[in-house]
Each structure stands twice: as structure tokens, then as C-alpha cells.
Scaffold this motif. Structure first.
Motif, mmCIF file in Angstrom:
data_model
loop_
_atom_site.group_PDB
_atom_site.id
_atom_site.type_symbol
_atom_site.label_atom_id
_atom_site.label_comp_id
_atom_site.label_asym_id
_atom_site.label_seq_id
_atom_site.Cartn_x
_atom_site.Cartn_y
_atom_site.Cartn_z
ATOM 1 N N GLU A 101 44.750 31.177 43.986
ATOM 2 C CA GLU A 101 44.241 29.966 43.342
ATOM 3 C C GLU A 101 43.037 29.382 44.087
ATOM 4 O OE1 GLU A 101 47.453 27.242 43.120
ATOM 5 O OE2 GLU A 101 48.670 28.503 41.791
ATOM 6 N N ARG A 102 43.097 29.406 45.420
ATOM 7 C CA ARG A 102 42.054 28.757 46.214
ATOM 8 C C ARG A 102 40.831 29.647 46.468
ATOM 9 N NH1 ARG A 102 44.680 24.901 49.558
ATOM 10 N NH2 ARG A 102 46.257 23.828 48.278
ATOM 11 N N CYS A 103 41.005 30.972 46.385
ATOM 12 C CA CYS A 103 39.936 31.867 46.831
ATOM 13 C C CYS A 103 39.292 32.692 45.723
ATOM 14 C CB CYS A 103 40.466 32.819 47.911
ATOM 15 S SG CYS A 103 41.047 31.989 49.404
ATOM 16 N N ASP A 104 39.951 32.851 44.605
ATOM 17 C CA ASP A 104 39.393 33.699 43.547
ATOM 18 C C ASP A 104 38.074 33.124 43.031
ATOM 19 O OD1 ASP A 104 39.331 35.849 41.730
ATOM 20 O OD2 ASP A 104 40.177 34.571 40.151
ATOM 21 N N ARG A 105 37.076 34.009 42.942
ATOM 22 C CA ARG A 105 35.733 33.666 42.450
ATOM 23 C C ARG A 105 35.034 32.624 43.316
ATOM 24 N NH1 ARG A 105 35.294 36.433 37.886
ATOM 25 N NH2 ARG A 105 37.180 36.910 36.679
ATOM 26 N N LYS A 106 35.373 32.621 44.587
ATOM 27 C CA LYS A 106 34.694 31.759 45.556
ATOM 28 C C LYS A 106 33.920 32.646 46.545
ATOM 29 C CE LYS A 106 36.692 28.014 43.967
ATOM 30 N NZ LYS A 106 37.825 27.427 44.683
ATOM 31 N N PRO A 107 32.720 32.246 46.951
ATOM 32 C CA PRO A 107 31.943 33.082 47.876
ATOM 33 C C PRO A 107 32.535 33.118 49.284
ATOM 34 C CG PRO A 107 30.805 31.031 47.428
ATOM 35 C CD PRO A 107 31.973 31.075 46.494
ATOM 36 N N LEU A 108 33.116 32.035 49.730
ATOM 37 C CA LEU A 108 33.764 31.953 51.040
ATOM 38 C C LEU A 108 32.779 32.290 52.157
ATOM 39 C CD1 LEU A 108 37.246 33.457 50.103
ATOM 40 C CD2 LEU A 108 36.565 31.064 50.222
ATOM 41 N N PHE A 109 32.785 33.501 52.662
ATOM 42 C CA PHE A 109 31.945 33.836 53.813
ATOM 43 C C PHE A 109 30.744 34.709 53.438
ATOM 44 C CE2 PHE A 109 35.481 36.803 53.455
ATOM 45 C CZ PHE A 109 34.840 38.033 53.431
ATOM 46 N N GLY A 137 27.544 35.660 50.092
ATOM 47 C CA GLY A 137 26.812 35.080 48.984
ATOM 48 C C GLY A 137 27.497 35.259 47.645
ATOM 49 N N ALA A 138 28.018 36.459 47.378
ATOM 50 C CA ALA A 138 28.660 36.745 46.101
ATOM 51 C C ALA A 138 30.118 36.301 46.130
ATOM 52 C CB ALA A 138 28.573 38.245 45.797
ATOM 53 N N PRO A 139 30.651 35.860 44.992
ATOM 54 C CA PRO A 139 32.059 35.435 44.966
ATOM 55 C C PRO A 139 33.010 36.615 45.123
ATOM 56 C CG PRO A 139 31.137 35.416 42.753
ATOM 57 C CD PRO A 139 29.989 35.675 43.684
ATOM 58 N N LEU A 140 34.123 36.366 45.807
ATOM 59 C CA LEU A 140 35.166 37.379 45.949
ATOM 60 C C LEU A 140 36.074 37.352 44.727
ATOM 61 C CD1 LEU A 140 36.242 36.792 49.664
ATOM 62 C CD2 LEU A 140 34.694 38.538 48.798
ATOM 63 N N LYS A 141 36.734 38.449 44.489
ATOM 64 C CA LYS A 141 37.767 38.518 43.460
ATOM 65 C C LYS A 141 39.108 38.677 44.159
ATOM 66 C CE LYS A 141 34.712 40.491 39.938
ATOM 67 N NZ LYS A 141 34.483 41.626 39.005
ATOM 68 N N VAL A 142 40.032 37.803 43.844
ATOM 69 C CA VAL A 142 41.323 37.759 44.534
ATOM 70 C C VAL A 142 42.436 37.761 43.494
ATOM 71 C CG1 VAL A 142 42.769 36.498 46.168
ATOM 72 C CG2 VAL A 142 40.274 36.439 46.410
ATOM 73 N N ARG A 143 43.385 38.685 43.633
ATOM 74 C CA ARG A 143 44.489 38.777 42.697
ATOM 75 C C ARG A 143 45.791 39.106 43.432
ATOM 76 N NH1 ARG A 143 41.149 37.033 39.933
ATOM 77 N NH2 ARG A 143 40.506 37.554 37.804
ATOM 78 N N VAL A 144 46.867 38.455 42.997
ATOM 79 C CA VAL A 144 48.197 38.840 43.465
ATOM 80 C C VAL A 144 48.626 40.081 42.711
ATOM 81 C CG1 VAL A 144 50.629 38.150 43.601
ATOM 82 C CG2 VAL A 144 48.827 36.477 44.051
ATOM 83 N N CYS A 145 49.234 41.021 43.412
ATOM 84 C CA CYS A 145 49.677 42.269 42.782
ATOM 85 C C CYS A 145 50.710 41.967 41.702
ATOM 86 C CB CYS A 145 50.281 43.195 43.837
ATOM 87 S SG CYS A 145 50.942 44.734 43.186
ATOM 88 N N ASN A 146 50.530 42.552 40.523
ATOM 89 C CA ASN A 146 51.491 42.342 39.434
ATOM 90 C C ASN A 146 52.264 43.607 39.096
ATOM 91 O OD1 ASN A 146 49.540 43.891 38.237
ATOM 92 N ND2 ASN A 146 48.881 42.347 36.747
ATOM 93 N N LYS A 147 52.235 44.554 40.019
ATOM 94 C CA LYS A 147 52.961 45.808 39.811
ATOM 95 C C LYS A 147 54.461 45.543 39.804
ATOM 96 C CE LYS A 147 53.699 50.377 41.881
ATOM 97 N NZ LYS A 147 53.354 51.273 43.022
ATOM 98 N N GLN A 148 55.141 46.092 38.819
ATOM 99 C CA GLN A 148 56.587 45.921 38.736
ATOM 100 C C GLN A 148 57.277 46.828 39.750
ATOM 101 O OE1 GLN A 148 58.169 43.639 36.836
ATOM 102 N NE2 GLN A 148 56.090 42.949 36.351
#
Length: 282
Positions: free
Chosen positions: A79-87, A89-100
Motif C-alpha cells: 500500500e505504501r510503496c507501490d508506484r512510488k519512486p522511493l530511492f 527516479g522511476a516508480p517501483l512496482k510492489v505486489r504481495v504474492c497471490n499464489k495459492q
């Protein structure tokens, strides 16, 4: 939201695994690793962080696999880091694994170092303590096996009984650890003493792991923590008084096979920067 139960075990749930990609190659790999560690450790203690290069067909860069002890921490990180540049220039993509999860994996106890890190985070550095009840050489308990040893070698074994105390929760948990190694009989006495010292340290580490493995942390959304002790009702280590336990050890009437529980491999040597945080369980 219901409270979350966190054990002193290796996290295997997919809900505790976070994938991070779209990491550029502008910074040095070590700097990227430190930046990821600084950012994502804000949301909870990390079990592991792996930084890996993109496949050859992709543009230069990296992706990361991060494991938390808590599903709530993983969800907050997304929630806090997805699509944020953080450290970068380009935004990072962050996802929780949804593998069953298909297979029910056997839970492995954390090694002693990670147990202490987890306890320090949720309970505080002064929220727990440990004391050694017994630490002794038990090499003579395996006489039949030792008959097969060569004259040049013999197996040296040390056993430790240790107690972890959580003063703020009125909880005590005992653990047992056994360490063994083949030692050259003709070795220099000082070298033998050094190896014996390492075996004693290893036995203490394993006993600490065993004691923490019987503890569950109940984490509430408010941040408050409750503790449960889940030892077996017929576990002699927890059921006996300290004097009874000492007597049981002295007469060599202990079921040693019950205390060799599977868990992460302990190491007596100092770990490297990357080895300390990356586990080979992915």
C-alpha cells in the motif's frame, strides 16, 4: 481486523512475500540493496531480502523478493510503496504474492539469531531474557555408536537446557539443544578446547531456538502484543522442576531423539552482509 499470530518459524505463506520490480541499474547493487532494506524494514521485521538481476532478454535492472514474518506488514508495504519512486527516479512496482498454497509445508524453527531479532522487534530489547539451566558434555550417552569410531577420532557432544523468560507476560519457555562433532584424538589440547567451546556455543544456540519455537506472538492492529506458550503437556523439559530436570540429566535417562527438531541451520561463523539476510528457501 483480527489479530495476527506470528510464530518463531520460517515464514512460508504467500501473503508474507512481496515482489518488487522496475528497479533501475543506475545505482550500485550494494546501494540498491541497502535502500530496499531501509525502505521495506519500516513496515515490520524482514525474514529475507533477495535482490536479483533481470533476465537477459529484459532491460538492465533488478527485481527483489522480500519475506516478512507478518502478512499485515507485507500488505502495508504494498500500500505504501507501490508506484512510488522511493530511492530512484522511476516508480517501483510492489505486489504481495497471490499464489495459492498447494502443499502444506512443515514449519521450520528460526535459527537463534533470527529468533532474537524477532523478539527484540515485538517485545523490546528488555522484554525478554535467557538463562542456562544446564550445559554439559554428554558424549558417553552414545557408547554403542562410539564403538564404531576409529581410534583417531571420537565424537564429542554437548547438551544445553535453557530457559527464555518474558517478564512482562509472565511466560517462561525451556528449550534443549545438542551439538556434536568428530574430533581428532591426537589434536593439540588447545585446539580441542576451542572446538569444545564452539560446540557449547552451538548447543546454546539450538536450545534458544527450541525455547522460542514454543512461543507465539499475537499482534493486534493497534500494535499491542500478547504472548502464548504452546509447549506439549507431556514435554519433560517444561513439566519437570529444575531439580528434577537436573537429576534426569545426571542419570542419563533423557530421550535425546525428541530434541533434534528440524529447523534452520545454525552457524558458528560470522555471516556476510548478504548471507545474513538471504535464506535459501525460495
Amino acid at each position: 481486523m483480527e489479530p495476527e499470530v506470528v510464530g518463531f518459524t520460517v515464514p512460508t505463506e504467500s501473503s508474507k512475500t512481496v515482489f518488487v520490480w522496475n528497479i533501475g541499474a543506475q545505482l550500485a547493487e550494494g546501494d540498491i540493496y541497502c535502500s530496499l532494506l531501509n525502505v521495506f524494514s519500516q513496515f515490520g521485521p524482514l525474514y529475507s531480502l533477495k535482490l536479483l538481476p533481470n533476465a537477459g532478454v529484459s532491460e538492465p535492472g533488478y527485481y527483489a523478493v522480500i519475506k516478512y514474518y507478518s502478512s499485515r506488514s507485507a500488505s502495508t508495504a504494498q500500500e505504501r510503496c507501490d508506484r512510488k519512486p522511493l530511492f530512484q527516479g522511476a516508480p517501483l512496482k510492489v505486489r504481495v504474492c497471490n499464489k495459492q498454497k498447494v502443499f502444506q509445508y512443515k514449519s521450520l524453527a528460526l535459527n537463534s539469531s533470527k529468533c532474537q531479532d524477532l523478539a527484540n522487534f515485538y517485545l523490546g530489547f528488555n522484554g525478554w531474557s535467557k538463562r542456562i539451566i544446564a550445559l554439559q558434555n554428554i558424549s558417553g550417552l552414545y557408547e554403542l555408536e562410539d564403538e564404531c569410531d576409529t581410534q583417531e577420532q571420537r565424537k564429542v557432544r554437548y547438551m544445553c537446557v535453557l530457559e527464555v523468560m518474558l517478564s512482562g507476560y509472565d511466560v517462561c519457555s525451556r528449550g534443549v539443544g545438542v551439538a556434536e562433532e568428530e574430533v581428532e584424538k591426537s589434536n593439540d589440547p588447545m585446539e580441542f578446547l576451542m572446538k569444545s567451546g564452539k560446540l557449547q556455543k552451538y548447543a546454546v544456540q539450538k536450545a534458544l531456538t527450541d525455547a522460542f519455537h514454543k512461543i507465539l506472538l499475537v499482534i493486534f492492529e493497534s500494535g499491542k502484543v500478547a504472548v502464548e506458550h504452546v509447549a506439549s503437556s507431556n514435554d519433560p523439559v517444561d513439566c519437570l522442576t529444575e531439580d528434577e530436570l537436573q537429576g534426569l540429566i545426571q542419570i542419563n535417562d533423557f530421550t535425546w531423539t525428541q530434541i533434534n527438531q528440524d529447523g534452520e541451520e545454525e552457524s558458528l561463523s560470522e555471516l556476510t552482509f548478504y548471507d545474513e539476510t538471504m535464506a535459501n528457501d525460495m
